[in-house]
Design a protein around this motif. Structure first.
Motif, short mmCIF file in Angstrom:
data_model
loop_
_atom_site.label_atom_id
_atom_site.label_comp_id
_atom_site.label_asym_id
_atom_site.label_seq_id
_atom_site.Cartn_x
_atom_site.Cartn_y
_atom_site.Cartn_z
N HIS A 77 0.75 -1.32 -0.01
CA HIS A 77 -0.02 -0.07 -0.13
C HIS A 77 0.80 1.12 -0.14
O HIS A 77 1.91 1.23 0.30
CB HIS A 77 -0.95 0.15 1.27
CG HIS A 77 -0.33 0.21 2.44
ND1 HIS A 77 0.57 -0.76 3.10
CD2 HIS A 77 -0.25 0.99 3.42
CE1 HIS A 77 0.91 -0.51 4.10
NE2 HIS A 77 0.40 0.82 4.55
N HIS B 86 1.67 3.93 1.63
CA HIS B 86 2.47 4.66 2.71
C HIS B 86 3.90 4.47 2.76
O HIS B 86 4.83 3.60 2.39
CB HIS B 86 2.03 4.29 4.01
CG HIS B 86 0.70 4.56 4.23
ND1 HIS B 86 -0.39 3.83 5.37
CD2 HIS B 86 -0.19 5.85 4.22
CE1 HIS B 86 -1.52 4.42 5.43
NE2 HIS B 86 -1.42 5.50 4.42
N ASP C 56 -0.19 -3.53 5.99
CA ASP C 56 -0.96 -2.78 7.13
C ASP C 56 -2.25 -3.09 7.14
O ASP C 56 -3.14 -2.19 7.62
CB ASP C 56 -0.46 -1.37 6.91
CG ASP C 56 0.85 -1.13 7.60
OD1 ASP C 56 1.45 -1.86 7.89
OD2 ASP C 56 1.22 0.24 7.45
N ASN D 217 -4.56 1.44 4.20
CA ASN D 217 -4.02 0.41 4.91
C ASN D 217 -5.01 -0.71 4.74
O ASN D 217 -4.80 -1.78 4.69
CB ASN D 217 -3.93 0.55 6.68
CG ASN D 217 -2.82 1.30 7.12
OD1 ASN D 217 -1.88 1.72 6.20
ND2 ASN D 217 -2.93 1.82 8.20
N ASP E 116 6.40 4.37 4.93
CA ASP E 116 7.11 3.42 5.65
C ASP E 116 7.35 2.03 4.60
O ASP E 116 7.66 0.99 5.18
CB ASP E 116 6.56 3.14 7.09
CG ASP E 116 5.14 2.60 7.24
OD1 ASP E 116 4.29 3.23 6.28
OD2 ASP E 116 4.75 1.98 8.08
N HIS E 117 6.41 2.03 3.73
CA HIS E 117 6.55 0.70 3.16
C HIS E 117 7.18 0.96 1.71
O HIS E 117 7.41 0.20 0.87
CB HIS E 117 5.06 0.28 2.71
CG HIS E 117 4.39 -0.17 4.14
ND1 HIS E 117 4.36 -1.72 4.46
CD2 HIS E 117 4.21 0.43 5.13
CE1 HIS E 117 3.60 -1.66 5.65
NE2 HIS E 117 3.77 -0.60 6.10
ZN ZN Z 1 0.38 2.10 6.30
#
Ligand code: ZN
Ligand code: ZN
Length: 396
Positions: free
Chosen positions: A86, A88, A198, A178, A90-91
């Protein structure tokens, strides 16, 4: 017998004489999953028994150099597939760099739009660097089957969620990006790994209504151990024997939460945490999984696989990869024309390039549709060819 065949036979004999060979031989080569220590974020590398490589998420931006270093140590040539669960940070933080330096043959994400600059920039890099871009959209001919990607020697990665347009994206949830994380089950013999991105409780509830075998030997715990995810019902269906939480030390979110640690304990799953254990490496020979952690002493945890053979879900799950799929923000009904080029009223196809890119695309191209960068239209294909090369995703 050719001299090569003779040499090979000799080599096999030599290898067979080595201790440990008999163990690996039971299911040919092992399948390995590295859960990298990328701080607060996710990044895992799958290396299949035949050497196919799949990177699932690319960690936060801070871990960019570490991720590149580990991939260079473990992967030869471009990655076979990069999955962004997804959009975001942090990914996806290290993915642009990975695509430029290590390279990838294919890129897949849920196709869920997200208006962040980092995601836009990544899609532009994807457009430039990756040959094939895909989303896990069901095959219109077999809408009930799941997308399953064969990784060789019987190992397969099956995408359980999302299923647009068959099932619409989840909306109005705690976090829609998420909730629409790609959830995928990697199976090899009697062992399986479940990757959840997530995923939120809504994702888990939606999945639990489906006729899917969730049983997995190793679970990548959803959302870094955030307390809403990993509901008791979902964990009971997955029955993980080992659980990996990809999480940063002393993070601002209080991940992993005591609630999730308690629920994993109740399921009797051995918990590994990248913040405490460093990189976690799980190796499957098709019958059992050995899990070891960089910073944990002692022998590997060995857990027997108890996954029933057969498909993850009803029906054949054999759909191959496709070049294009549901464009973002369009209604479900508009996705059937997957490889058709919409024609202009005049009958002439249209060609565009994105700002800063070296390639040009068909009007119908997904990469083009996903990007909000400024685009340039060319009067003809010939004109486009003078300035750019054809994109490998839509082959204009
Ligand atoms: Zn996320
Ligand atoms: Zn995350």
């Amino acid at each position: 017998m050719t001299s090569f065949a003779r040499w090979l036979a000799l080599l096999v004999l030599c290898l067979a004489a080595l201790p440990g060979w008999a163990l690996a031989q039971s299911a040919s080569q092992p399948l390995t999953v590295h859960f990298f220590d990328v701080g607060q974020g996710d990044a895992a590398l799958v290396i299949s028994p035949t050497g196919k490589t799949v990177l699932i998420d690319g960690g936060p931006p801070e871990a960019r150099a570490h991720l590149e270093k580990r991939l260079r140590e473990l992967v030869q040539g471009p990655l076979d597939l990069v999955i962004l669960t997804h959009p975001h940070l942090d990914h996806l933080g290290g993915l642009s760099n990975v695509l430029r330096t290590v390279g990838a043959r294919r890129f897949m994400d849920p196709g869920f739009d997200h208006p962040s600059e980092a995601y836009r920039d990544l899609l532009n890099v994807v457009g430039d660097e990756v040959g094939q871009v895909m989303t896990p959209v069901p095959n219109p001919q077999e809408p009930r089957t799941l997308l399953s990607i064969g990784l060789g020697d019987g190992a397969a990665l099956t995408v359980l969620w999302p299923r647009v347009p068959e099932d619409p994206f989840l909306t109005g949830t705690r976090s829609d990006p998420n909730s629409n994380s790609i959830v995928a089950k990697l199976t090899y013999g009697k062992t399986a790994f479940l990757f959840t991105g997530d995923a939120e409780p809504d994702t888990e509830a939606t999945l639990l209504r489906k006729d899917i075998d969730f049983t997995s030997t190793v679970l990548k715990v959803a959302h870094h151990g955030g307390r809403h995810s990993s509901t008791a019902a979902f964990l009971a269906a997955v029955k993980p024997q080992a659980a990996v939480i990809s999480v940063g030390a002393k993070n601002d979110y209080g991940h992993p939460t005591s609630e999730v640690l308690g629920r994993l304990r109740a399921e009797k799953a051995e918990v590994f945490r990248t913040d405490l254990d460093g990189e976690v490496v799980a190796t499957s020979d098709g019958t059992a999984v050995a899990v070891r952690a960089e910073k944990r002493g002692g022998p590997s945890l060995l857990v027997a696989g108890e996954v029933k053979p057969g498909p993850v879900a009803q029906g054949p799950i054999t759909r191959g990869t496709r070049k294009t799929s549901a464009p973002r923000g369009r209604s479900a009904s508009s996705t059937d024309s997957e490889s058709d080029t919409p024609q202009r009223a005049t009958g002439e196809p249209r060609y565009f390039s994105l700002k800063g890119s070296k390639v040009f695309h068909k009007e119908s191209c997904k990469t083009l549709k996903r990007s909000k960068s400024n685009r340039t239209e060319y009067a003809s294909r010939a004109e486009a060819m003078r300035e750019r090369r054809p994109a490998e995703d839509c082959h204009p």
